[in-house]
Design a protein around this motif. Structure first.
Motif, mmCIF file in Angstrom:
data_model
loop_
_atom_site.group_PDB
_atom_site.id
_atom_site.type_symbol
_atom_site.label_atom_id
_atom_site.label_comp_id
_atom_site.label_asym_id
_atom_site.label_seq_id
_atom_site.Cartn_x
_atom_site.Cartn_y
_atom_site.Cartn_z
ATOM 1 N N ARG A 1 0.887 -1.176 0.034
ATOM 2 C CA ARG A 1 0.141 0.095 -0.009
ATOM 3 C C ARG A 1 0.993 1.272 -0.005
ATOM 4 N N GLU A 2 0.636 2.109 -0.732
ATOM 5 C CA GLU A 2 1.216 3.611 -0.844
ATOM 6 C C GLU A 2 0.227 4.625 -0.221
ATOM 7 N N GLU A 3 0.655 5.130 1.067
ATOM 8 C CA GLU A 3 0.067 5.819 1.926
ATOM 9 C C GLU A 3 -0.051 7.131 1.321
ATOM 10 N N GLN A 4 0.750 7.565 0.644
ATOM 11 C CA GLN A 4 0.713 9.017 0.090
ATOM 12 C C GLN A 4 -0.205 9.204 -0.916
ATOM 13 N N TRP A 5 -0.796 8.331 -1.669
ATOM 14 C CA TRP A 5 -1.764 8.132 -2.612
ATOM 15 C C TRP A 5 -3.263 8.015 -2.352
#
Length: 142
Positions: free
Chosen positions: A128-132
């Motif tokens: 998971r990419e938290e910044q998106w």
């Protein structure tokens, strides 16, 4: 999974795919209808991958490449076939497709509330990419 066959969907598969998603997929998409799936197959005949065992649909994934990014959607495995390598085989086929097309990174649309899917995606190396955050706007009435 030597008994598992992975192949691109054909227009004749659309009714079976839609019925399968009602049983095996979490959530629904605005494009989960004959027109939406036919449009996908017409635009990119190899994007919708089906996993079959003895002629029975066991799983699906949409592996779309727009020339810039590799997108994964509608990964679904029949409840009776889960934890048997079907998703892993579908994703391997999708990643092979992307690599052959020059893709550099796959990204997956995963429902926030689908904890089972989070574990499955992590098990095959996705994170998971938290910044998106996904932003959407409906273009047609539902």
């Amino acid at each position: 999974m030597s008994d598992l066959r992975i192949r691109p969907a054909e227009v004749s598969d659309i009714p079976a795919v839609l019925a399968f998603w009602r049983v095996a997929a979490e959530g629904t998409s605005v494009s989960d209808d004959e027109t939406g799936v036919a449009g996908l197959i017409g635009r990119d005949a190899a994007a919708l991958l089906l996993a079959e065992r003895d002629g029975t649909l066991m799983g699906t994934v949409i592996a779309g490449f727009d020339g810039w990014r590799c997108h994964l959607y509608r990964l679904a495995v029949h409840p009776s076939a889960r934890r048997q390598g079907v998703a892993r085989a579908l994703l391997a086929a999708a990643e092979e497709r992307f690599t052959a097309l020059g893709g550099r990174r796959g990204d997956a649309m995963v429902l926030e509330a689908n904890e089972r899917a989070h574990h499955a995606w992590q098990a095959v190396g996705y994170a998971r990419e938290e910044q998106w955050r996904r932003w959407t706007k409906p273009l047609a009435p539902r």
